[in-house]
Design a protein around this motif. Structure first.
Motif, PDB file in Angstrom:
ATOM      1  N   TYR A  84       0.921  -1.308  -0.120  1.00  0.00           N
ATOM      2  CA  TYR A  84      -0.146  -0.031   0.100  1.00  0.00           C
ATOM      3  C   TYR A  84       0.881   1.252  -0.027  1.00  0.00           C
ATOM      4  O   TYR A  84       0.340   2.422  -0.397  1.00  0.00           O
ATOM      5  CB  TYR A  84      -1.003  -0.072   0.953  1.00  0.00           C
ATOM      6  CG  TYR A  84      -0.662   0.134   2.602  1.00  0.00           C
ATOM      7  CD1 TYR A  84      -0.121   1.352   3.044  1.00  0.00           C
ATOM      8  CD2 TYR A  84      -0.788  -0.949   3.432  1.00  0.00           C
ATOM      9  CE1 TYR A  84       0.544   1.180   4.296  1.00  0.00           C
ATOM     10  CE2 TYR A  84      -0.254  -0.820   4.708  1.00  0.00           C
ATOM     11  CZ  TYR A  84       0.154   0.163   5.159  1.00  0.00           C
ATOM     12  OH  TYR A  84       0.600   0.500   6.328  1.00  0.00           O
TER      13      TYR A  84
ATOM     14  N   THR B 108       1.445   1.615  -3.491  1.00  0.00           N
ATOM     15  CA  THR B 108       0.326   2.012  -4.470  1.00  0.00           C
ATOM     16  C   THR B 108       0.170   3.468  -4.410  1.00  0.00           C
ATOM     17  O   THR B 108      -0.457   4.025  -5.351  1.00  0.00           O
ATOM     18  CB  THR B 108      -0.886   1.347  -3.640  1.00  0.00           C
ATOM     19  OG1 THR B 108      -0.636   0.002  -3.629  1.00  0.00           O
ATOM     20  CG2 THR B 108      -2.318   1.824  -4.324  1.00  0.00           C
TER      21      THR B 108
ATOM     22  N   PHE C  90      -5.461  -0.519  -2.773  1.00  0.00           N
ATOM     23  CA  PHE C  90      -5.384   0.146  -1.333  1.00  0.00           C
ATOM     24  C   PHE C  90      -6.098  -0.588  -0.447  1.00  0.00           C
ATOM     25  O   PHE C  90      -5.727  -0.826   0.700  1.00  0.00           O
ATOM     26  CB  PHE C  90      -5.467   1.842  -1.503  1.00  0.00           C
ATOM     27  CG  PHE C  90      -5.438   2.287  -0.427  1.00  0.00           C
ATOM     28  CD1 PHE C  90      -4.030   2.458   0.314  1.00  0.00           C
ATOM     29  CD2 PHE C  90      -6.590   2.923   0.865  1.00  0.00           C
ATOM     30  CE1 PHE C  90      -3.867   3.463   1.235  1.00  0.00           C
ATOM     31  CE2 PHE C  90      -6.019   3.491   1.887  1.00  0.00           C
ATOM     32  CZ  PHE C  90      -4.968   3.737   2.232  1.00  0.00           C
TER      33      PHE C  90
ATOM     34  N   PHE D  74      -4.725  -4.011   0.481  1.00  0.00           N
ATOM     35  CA  PHE D  74      -3.551  -4.164   1.360  1.00  0.00           C
ATOM     36  C   PHE D  74      -4.008  -3.772   2.685  1.00  0.00           C
ATOM     37  O   PHE D  74      -3.399  -4.209   3.708  1.00  0.00           O
ATOM     38  CB  PHE D  74      -2.297  -3.164   0.684  1.00  0.00           C
ATOM     39  CG  PHE D  74      -1.747  -3.768  -0.311  1.00  0.00           C
ATOM     40  CD1 PHE D  74      -1.231  -5.296  -0.270  1.00  0.00           C
ATOM     41  CD2 PHE D  74      -1.686  -3.109  -1.736  1.00  0.00           C
ATOM     42  CE1 PHE D  74      -0.487  -5.707  -1.489  1.00  0.00           C
ATOM     43  CE2 PHE D  74      -1.119  -3.807  -2.841  1.00  0.00           C
ATOM     44  CZ  PHE D  74      -0.391  -5.249  -2.592  1.00  0.00           C
ATOM     45  N   ILE D  75      -4.675  -2.541   3.040  1.00  0.00           N
ATOM     46  CA  ILE D  75      -5.137  -2.144   4.272  1.00  0.00           C
ATOM     47  C   ILE D  75      -5.855  -3.059   5.030  1.00  0.00           C
ATOM     48  O   ILE D  75      -5.574  -3.393   6.374  1.00  0.00           O
ATOM     49  CB  ILE D  75      -5.934  -0.774   4.005  1.00  0.00           C
ATOM     50  CG1 ILE D  75      -5.044   0.351   3.614  1.00  0.00           C
ATOM     51  CG2 ILE D  75      -6.680  -0.496   5.425  1.00  0.00           C
ATOM     52  CD1 ILE D  75      -3.980   0.875   4.651  1.00  0.00           C
TER      53      ILE D  75
ATOM     54  N   SER E 139     -12.126  -5.939  -1.617  1.00  0.00           N
ATOM     55  CA  SER E 139     -11.673  -4.900  -2.353  1.00  0.00           C
ATOM     56  C   SER E 139     -12.300  -4.874  -3.695  1.00  0.00           C
ATOM     57  O   SER E 139     -12.623  -3.705  -4.063  1.00  0.00           O
ATOM     58  CB  SER E 139     -10.188  -5.235  -2.551  1.00  0.00           C
ATOM     59  OG  SER E 139      -9.663  -4.385  -3.514  1.00  0.00           O
TER      60      SER E 139
END
Length: 212
Positions: free
Chosen positions: A73, A76, A104, A107-108, A156
């Motif tokens: 991220y 990104t 994003f 990954f978060i 996502s």
């Protein structure tokens, strides 16, 4: 809302971090240093936990994927954010914005689930020390990482597709330095009740998970 107010957007304009020219150079230097430290630190963790035979334990296995997630991220958003300090208008294409949002969110969310896996690893090490090597096998670690990435990829894609399948108004200025969920929701002309409900359910689920 009137259908005549709906439009097809080809790009968005990001307001960025600051519009004061005298702050752009110092902020660029600051964020560049932070990004480089993050890159070097995470790459170092990934390489060390891969090649060092003494670090082939579940704890360092999850730490490696935590570094991969953090690197993901950061990369990104980081490079594009640094470029924005040198351009007059921070524009991003419609599809590139959707792609960055998807990565994003992936990954978060992955970071939260990896922290949960690390917590489970510590729990087993403390409460079931004699059976630790049996329970926390390499196969289980791989399965946990695979499941969390598959789930986070689903979340996502769900959020990104839901948002970008709705209709945007003519206003295309995002009050942020990257494509985030809430600023994008403000630009929608369609009803956001469904996507907000999905996000609320996912947040509740993630908050419940973080307690363990």
């Amino acid at each position: 809302m009137d259908k005549h107010n709906l439009t097809v957007l080809n790009e968005f304009i990001l307001t960025g971090i600051t519009d004061r020219p005298e702050l752009q150079a110092p902020l660029f230097a600051l964020f560049l240093i932070i990004y480089m430290i993050s890159m070097v630190g995470n790459l170092g963790i990934i390489i060390l936990t891969k090649i060092d035979s003494t670090l082939q334990t579940p704890m360092y296995f999850f730490l490696r994927y935590m570094a991969v997630t953090d690197l993901g991220y950061s990369t990104t958003e980081g490079p594009k954010m640094l470029v924005y300090f040198f351009v007059d208008e921070n524009t991003i294409s419609y599809y590139f914005c959707a792609t960055r949002l998807a990565f994003f969110v992936l990954f978060i969310n992955s970071e939260l689930f990896i922290l949960s896996a690390m917590s489970y690893d510590h729990y087993v090490a403390i409460c079931n020390l004699l059976l630790y090597t049996v329970i926390m096998s390499q196969r289980l670690c791989l399965v946990l990482v695979a499941i969390l990435y598959i789930y986070c990829m689903f979340v996502s894609l769900l959020i990104t597709i839901k948002i970008f399948n709705l209709s945007f108004c003519g206003y295309n200025v995002i009050s942020h330095f990257y494509c985030d969920i809430n600023p994008l929701l403000y630009l929608l002309c369609s009803s956001t009740r469904e996507i907000q409900l999905v996000i609320l359910i996912l947040k509740k689920k993630n908050s419940h998970l973080s307690l363990y």
